[in-house]
Design a protein around this motif. Structure first.
Motif, PDB file in Angstrom:
ATOM      1  N   GLY A   1      58.048  45.323  36.515  1.00  0.00           N
ATOM      2  CA  GLY A   1      57.727  44.061  37.723  1.00  0.00           C
ATOM      3  C   GLY A   1      56.718  44.800  37.815  1.00  0.00           C
ATOM      4  O   GLY A   1      55.802  44.755  38.131  1.00  0.00           O
ATOM      5  N   ALA A   2      56.369  46.058  38.120  1.00  0.00           N
ATOM      6  CA  ALA A   2      54.930  46.712  39.074  1.00  0.00           C
ATOM      7  C   ALA A   2      53.713  46.727  38.190  1.00  0.00           C
ATOM      8  O   ALA A   2      53.124  46.390  38.398  1.00  0.00           O
ATOM      9  N   ILE A   3      53.850  46.856  37.207  1.00  0.00           N
ATOM     10  CA  ILE A   3      52.680  47.178  36.142  1.00  0.00           C
ATOM     11  C   ILE A   3      52.454  45.843  36.193  1.00  0.00           C
ATOM     12  O   ILE A   3      50.704  45.494  36.111  1.00  0.00           O
ATOM     13  N   VAL A   4      53.434  44.322  35.822  1.00  0.00           N
ATOM     14  CA  VAL A   4      53.076  43.348  36.338  1.00  0.00           C
ATOM     15  C   VAL A   4      51.984  42.520  37.246  1.00  0.00           C
ATOM     16  O   VAL A   4      51.019  42.193  37.182  1.00  0.00           O
ATOM     17  N   ALA A   5      52.326  43.015  37.967  1.00  0.00           N
ATOM     18  CA  ALA A   5      51.942  42.935  39.529  1.00  0.00           C
ATOM     19  C   ALA A   5      50.385  43.754  40.062  1.00  0.00           C
ATOM     20  O   ALA A   5      49.837  42.746  40.475  1.00  0.00           O
ATOM     21  N   SER A   6      50.968  45.247  39.799  1.00  0.00           N
ATOM     22  CA  SER A   6      48.796  45.320  39.434  1.00  0.00           C
ATOM     23  C   SER A   6      48.305  44.926  39.003  1.00  0.00           C
ATOM     24  O   SER A   6      47.322  44.651  38.995  1.00  0.00           O
ATOM     25  N   GLY A   7      48.941  44.104  37.741  1.00  0.00           N
ATOM     26  CA  GLY A   7      47.848  43.448  36.772  1.00  0.00           C
ATOM     27  C   GLY A   7      47.451  42.236  37.278  1.00  0.00           C
ATOM     28  O   GLY A   7      46.044  42.502  36.703  1.00  0.00           O
ATOM     29  N   ILE A   8      48.142  41.505  38.085  1.00  0.00           N
ATOM     30  CA  ILE A   8      47.572  40.740  38.063  1.00  0.00           C
ATOM     31  C   ILE A   8      46.429  40.573  39.322  1.00  0.00           C
ATOM     32  O   ILE A   8      45.724  39.706  39.511  1.00  0.00           O
ATOM     33  N   THR A   9      47.352  41.245  40.362  1.00  0.00           N
ATOM     34  CA  THR A   9      46.457  41.503  41.386  1.00  0.00           C
ATOM     35  C   THR A   9      45.380  42.208  40.566  1.00  0.00           C
ATOM     36  O   THR A   9      44.026  41.765  41.653  1.00  0.00           O
ATOM     37  N   GLY A  10      44.599  42.732  39.886  1.00  0.00           N
ATOM     38  CA  GLY A  10      44.251  43.828  39.267  1.00  0.00           C
ATOM     39  C   GLY A  10      42.587  42.931  38.404  1.00  0.00           C
ATOM     40  O   GLY A  10      41.518  42.731  38.716  1.00  0.00           O
ATOM     41  N   VAL A  11      43.272  42.270  38.027  1.00  0.00           N
ATOM     42  CA  VAL A  11      42.097  40.825  37.082  1.00  0.00           C
ATOM     43  C   VAL A  11      41.527  40.039  38.414  1.00  0.00           C
ATOM     44  O   VAL A  11      40.486  39.474  38.705  1.00  0.00           O
ATOM     45  N   ALA A  12      42.555  39.526  39.596  1.00  0.00           N
ATOM     46  CA  ALA A  12      42.696  39.138  40.889  1.00  0.00           C
ATOM     47  C   ALA A  12      40.789  39.581  41.070  1.00  0.00           C
ATOM     48  O   ALA A  12      40.307  38.450  41.901  1.00  0.00           O
ATOM     49  N   ALA A  13      40.796  40.836  41.709  1.00  0.00           N
ATOM     50  CA  ALA A  13      40.197  41.752  42.674  1.00  0.00           C
ATOM     51  C   ALA A  13      38.997  41.722  41.607  1.00  0.00           C
ATOM     52  O   ALA A  13      37.529  40.969  42.315  1.00  0.00           O
ATOM     53  N   VAL A  14      38.892  41.423  40.432  1.00  0.00           N
ATOM     54  CA  VAL A  14      37.478  41.490  38.374  1.00  0.00           C
ATOM     55  C   VAL A  14      37.143  39.784  39.517  1.00  0.00           C
ATOM     56  O   VAL A  14      35.994  39.568  39.778  1.00  0.00           O
ATOM     57  N   VAL A  15      37.991  38.488  39.353  1.00  0.00           N
ATOM     58  CA  VAL A  15      37.652  37.792  39.584  1.00  0.00           C
ATOM     59  C   VAL A  15      37.082  36.774  40.976  1.00  0.00           C
ATOM     60  O   VAL A  15      35.712  36.207  40.701  1.00  0.00           O
ATOM     61  N   VAL A  16      37.315  37.655  41.553  1.00  0.00           N
ATOM     62  CA  VAL A  16      36.881  37.424  42.973  1.00  0.00           C
ATOM     63  C   VAL A  16      35.311  38.308  43.388  1.00  0.00           C
ATOM     64  O   VAL A  16      34.213  37.602  44.154  1.00  0.00           O
TER      65      VAL A  16
END
Length: 408
Positions: free
Chosen positions: A204-219
């Motif tokens: 779950g931590a990997i998934v949440a971190s992954g989504i947040t990391g991709v969101a940072a790149v998109v921003v």
């Protein structure tokens, strides 16, 4: 080191943490006072503003009461009644957490971590009370209880992170009587159940971190693509060089909020900038938006391929499950492997959903009167969307592998 030395050092570090947090806003505001206003305004106005920003960054609500002259100048007729500002600049709170983690790590290394934690938290409580009382005025009034307690809670989170990290490096997360009791409980639960729980938390931590990391790149990409619009908003604001620096620092403090908003967009629910508005992959419906430069990166109109953003959480959910699958297989030991894999997939989705929901909760709030009382993502919608998207993909990830003796 003895107990007194540890207590004094922890208190000093806590004082420095509070000072740094307030200085982030106070330094550019003081420059604004000197350059833009030529020392003609009472400096305490800027001190109160810096403290308000620091308290807001730690989750303290501010009650704003505008006088009739200000309402007439700004044209905000709906601001005649007191309104709440609660949209926390997460960057400020994040700095407190990181600095608190450093203090927690040092306290753990000293062997007298209880003394260090009590001393540092007590110092933050005292300092928070003092600055909160100094910031209250007729226009902006921070919540007294929130102003005292919220910074200490955020700092305590950082201390906990530092303490746990130090113990993990030593090979023992929890020691003493509590550690023995947890070990006994683990023996009763069994290695299989512990493996499922640990893999669910990790996945779950990997998934949440992954989504947040991709969101940072998109921003970052959206800011680059909308560079002209952002610069145009800077130029039209007329705040000058010093004011522009202050605005930029404020936007950097809110950058983590934007990342969470983008993560909510990737998950589907999106976010709002005012009551009745929506920015999501399906459509963008906006009313009048505050002229904040960074908001120029928000997409306008419908995005023909916006639904492709939903692939991100699905793919990350699959990868997160695949990453922890070998550990689940080893813990199951061949007995009830399918059930163990299914339970872990559900656990991954729940943990990821809770983490993303909490991020959405702290990343939203109110920034003004009337329609601006609802800004940011809906925490419940983000939780449910994460649960749905990552739950299905995690099940697929767990099912993708061997089931024989050499599985995993």
């Amino acid at each position: 080191m003895n107990r007194t030395t540890v207590a004094l050092l922890a208190a000093l570090e806590a004082f420095i943490v509070v000072a740094i947090g307030i200085a982030i806003a106070l330094v550019p505001l003081t420059l604004l006072w000197a350059v833009q206003f030529g020392f003609s305004v009472d400096w305490l106005v800027f001190w109160r503003a810096a403290v308000d920003i620091w308290l807001l960054g730690h989750g303290t609500d501010l009650t704003v009461t505008l006088d009739p002259v200000t309402i007439a100048r700004t044209g905000l007729l709906e601001a005649g009644a007191p309104f709440t500002v609660s949209l926390a600049p997460l960057g400020i709170g994040l700095i407190t957490v990181l600095l608190g983690a450093r203090t927690g790590g040092r306290a753990a290394e000293s062997g007298l971590w209880v003394t260090g934690v009590v001393s540092s938290v007590a110092t933050v409580l005292v300092l928070s009370a003092a600055v909160t009382l100094s910031a209250s005025n007729g226009t902006v009034s921070p919540s007294l209880v929130g102003g005292i307690v919220a910074p200490a809670v955020v700092y305590l989170i950082g201390l906990a992170v530092g303490l746990i990290g130090a113990r993990i490096r030593r090979g023992a997360v929890v020691g003493g009587r509590l550690g023995n009791r947890l070990a006994d409980m683990g023996d009763r639960v069994g290695d299989r159940s512990l493996g499922i729980i640990a893999s669910s938390l990790r996945g779950g931590a990997i998934v949440a971190s992954g989504i947040t990391g991709v969101a940072a790149v998109v921003v970052a990409a959206m800011l680059l693509l909308s560079f002209g619009t952002v610069i145009g908003l800077y130029e039209s604001s007329g705040v000058g060089v010093t004011g522009g620096i202050a605005v930029t620092i404020a936007q950097l403090a809110y950058l983590p909020n934007l990342v969470v908003w983008c993560a909510a967009w990737l998950l589907g629910p999106g976010f709002a900038i005012g009551v009745g508005t929506s920015v999501s992959p399906a459509a963008t419906l906006l009313g009048p938006v505050p002229g904040i430069p960074v908001l120029g990166a928000i997409p306008t109109g419908d995005l023909p391929f916006g639904f492709l953003g939903l692939i991100v959480p699905v793919l990350i959910g699959f990868l997160g499950a695949a990453a922890v699958r070998p550990a689940v297989v080893r813990a199951a030991g061949g007995a009830g492997l399918v059930a163990a894999l299914g339970l872990t997939a559900v656990g991954i989705a729940v943990v990821a959903g809770v983490l993303m929901g909490l991020l959405a909760l702290v990343a939203g709030g109110a920034i003004g009167p009337a329609r601006l009382q609802e800004v940011g993502p809906d925490a419940l919608a983000v939780f449910l969307a994460t649960l749905a998207t990552t739950g299905v993909s995690a099940l697929v990830g767990m099912a993708s592998g061997r089931y024989g003796p050499d599985a995993g």
